[in-house]
Design a protein around this motif. Sequence first.
Motif, short mmCIF file in Angstrom:
data_model
loop_
_atom_site.label_atom_id
_atom_site.label_comp_id
_atom_site.label_asym_id
_atom_site.label_seq_id
_atom_site.Cartn_x
_atom_site.Cartn_y
_atom_site.Cartn_z
N GLU A 76 11.83 -26.05 7.16
CA GLU A 76 13.13 -25.38 7.25
C GLU A 76 13.19 -24.18 6.30
N LEU A 77 12.71 -24.37 5.08
CA LEU A 77 12.69 -23.28 4.10
C LEU A 77 11.82 -22.13 4.60
N TYR A 78 10.69 -22.47 5.19
CA TYR A 78 9.78 -21.43 5.69
C TYR A 78 10.48 -20.54 6.71
N TRP A 79 11.17 -21.14 7.67
CA TRP A 79 11.80 -20.34 8.72
C TRP A 79 12.97 -19.53 8.18
N LEU B 52 14.41 -19.49 -2.53
CA LEU B 52 15.11 -20.57 -1.84
C LEU B 52 14.98 -21.89 -2.61
N GLN B 53 13.80 -22.14 -3.16
CA GLN B 53 13.60 -23.36 -3.93
C GLN B 53 14.45 -23.36 -5.19
N GLN B 54 14.56 -22.19 -5.83
CA GLN B 54 15.39 -22.09 -7.02
C GLN B 54 16.87 -22.25 -6.70
N GLU B 55 17.27 -21.71 -5.54
CA GLU B 55 18.66 -21.90 -5.10
C GLU B 55 18.94 -23.37 -4.86
N ILE C 66 -1.71 0.08 15.40
CA ILE C 66 -2.00 0.50 14.03
C ILE C 66 -3.48 0.27 13.77
N THR C 67 -3.95 0.67 12.60
CA THR C 67 -5.35 0.45 12.26
C THR C 67 -5.56 -0.99 11.81
N VAL C 68 -6.81 -1.43 11.84
CA VAL C 68 -7.14 -2.78 11.38
C VAL C 68 -6.80 -2.92 9.90
N VAL C 69 -7.06 -1.86 9.14
CA VAL C 69 -6.74 -1.89 7.70
C VAL C 69 -5.24 -2.12 7.49
N ASN C 70 -4.41 -1.43 8.28
CA ASN C 70 -2.97 -1.62 8.15
C ASN C 70 -2.54 -3.01 8.58
N SER C 71 -3.25 -3.58 9.54
CA SER C 71 -2.95 -4.95 9.95
C SER C 71 -3.18 -5.91 8.79
N TYR C 72 -4.33 -5.77 8.14
CA TYR C 72 -4.61 -6.59 6.96
C TYR C 72 -3.52 -6.41 5.91
N LYS C 73 -3.13 -5.16 5.67
CA LYS C 73 -2.15 -4.87 4.62
C LYS C 73 -0.79 -5.47 4.96
N ARG C 74 -0.38 -5.34 6.21
CA ARG C 74 0.93 -5.87 6.59
C ARG C 74 0.97 -7.39 6.49
N VAL C 75 -0.08 -8.03 6.95
CA VAL C 75 -0.12 -9.50 6.87
C VAL C 75 -0.15 -9.94 5.42
N SER C 76 -0.92 -9.22 4.58
CA SER C 76 -1.00 -9.56 3.16
C SER C 76 0.35 -9.37 2.48
N ARG C 77 1.03 -8.26 2.79
CA ARG C 77 2.35 -8.03 2.19
C ARG C 77 3.35 -9.07 2.68
N ALA C 78 3.27 -9.41 3.96
CA ALA C 78 4.18 -10.42 4.50
C ALA C 78 4.00 -11.75 3.77
N GLN C 79 2.76 -12.12 3.52
CA GLN C 79 2.49 -13.36 2.81
C GLN C 79 3.09 -13.33 1.41
N ALA C 80 2.96 -12.18 0.72
CA ALA C 80 3.50 -12.05 -0.62
C ALA C 80 5.03 -12.14 -0.61
N TYR C 81 5.66 -11.47 0.36
CA TYR C 81 7.12 -11.53 0.47
C TYR C 81 7.59 -12.96 0.75
N LEU C 82 6.89 -13.64 1.66
CA LEU C 82 7.29 -15.00 2.01
C LEU C 82 7.21 -15.93 0.81
N ARG C 83 6.17 -15.77 0.02
CA ARG C 83 6.06 -16.59 -1.18
C ARG C 83 7.23 -16.34 -2.12
N LEU C 84 7.60 -15.06 -2.28
CA LEU C 84 8.73 -14.71 -3.14
C LEU C 84 10.03 -15.30 -2.60
N TYR C 85 10.24 -15.17 -1.29
CA TYR C 85 11.47 -15.69 -0.68
C TYR C 85 11.53 -17.21 -0.78
N LEU C 86 10.40 -17.86 -0.57
CA LEU C 86 10.37 -19.32 -0.67
C LEU C 86 10.70 -19.77 -2.09
N LEU C 87 10.19 -19.03 -3.07
CA LEU C 87 10.50 -19.34 -4.47
C LEU C 87 11.99 -19.19 -4.73
#
Length: 220
Positions: free
Chosen positions: A150-153, A213-216, A190-211
Motif C-alpha cells: 500500500e505504501l509503495y503505490w 510515508l514511514q515517518q508519517e 529517448i536514448t538508452v542512457v536516458n532510460s537508465y537515468k530515469r529509472v535510477s532517478r525514479a528509484q531514488a525518489y520512491l525510496r525518499l517518498y517511502l521514507l
Amino acid sequence: MFEDLTDDELFAEVLQRRATGGVVGDALGALCERWARPARYVISKIQASYGRGSPADADELYQDAVGKFLDKGLDQFRGVSEQMPGRSASPKTFFLRIVKHVAIDFYRRQREDLAPAAADSEDAFEEPPAQVARAVESSRRREERSEAQELYWRAYERLQREHPKEAGAWDLYHHQDVEDHEECARRLNITVVNSYKRVSRAQAYLRLYLLDLQQEGGRE
C-alpha cells in the motif's frame, strides 16, 4: 558509469573490487538491476506453482536474493554449469538460480506453516508452541507485506504527480512487460542512457517518498 559494460565485464569489476577490499555496492546494484525483471519472472513462476504470492512478495524475495548473492554467492560462483559439467555458466544464470531457491524456500515454509494439524490423537488440535510461533510470524509478515504494498503505490502516485517522466519509465520497466532499457527507450522515444537515468532517478525518489510515508506513519 557502468552502462557501456557487458554483464560479464561488470561482474568482473565487482569481483575485482571485492578482491581488493573496494566498495562493490554500486557496481553490484547496477548488475542486479539489469536482472531484476527476469528475477521477478522466476519468482512469478514459483508463485504459480505454489498457488500463492503477491507483487510485494516478489520485491522482498528479489532483495533477499541480492543479499544472498552478496553474502555468499560471490564467493561460491565458479563459472561452471551445474546442469552441464564442463560448460561455462553466466553470473546471471547463477543469480537467477539463487532467486529460484529463495522463492522455493519461502513458499515451502509458508505451505508447511499453513498445513492442517494431524487429527489422530487427543492433542490433535493443540499445535506445538514452535508451530504456533511460526504461524504467528507468517501472519505478521503477510500483514507487513500488505502494508508495504500500500505504501509503495502511494509513493508511486506521488512520483507520477511530481516526476511524470521518471514515473513513465519506471512503469514501463517495472510494471509492464518491457524486456530491457533498449525497449523502454524505444517506447519513450529517448536514448538508452536516458532510460537508465530515469529509472535510477525514479528509484531514488520512491525510496525518499517511502521514507516520508514511514515517518508519517510513525508520527501517527
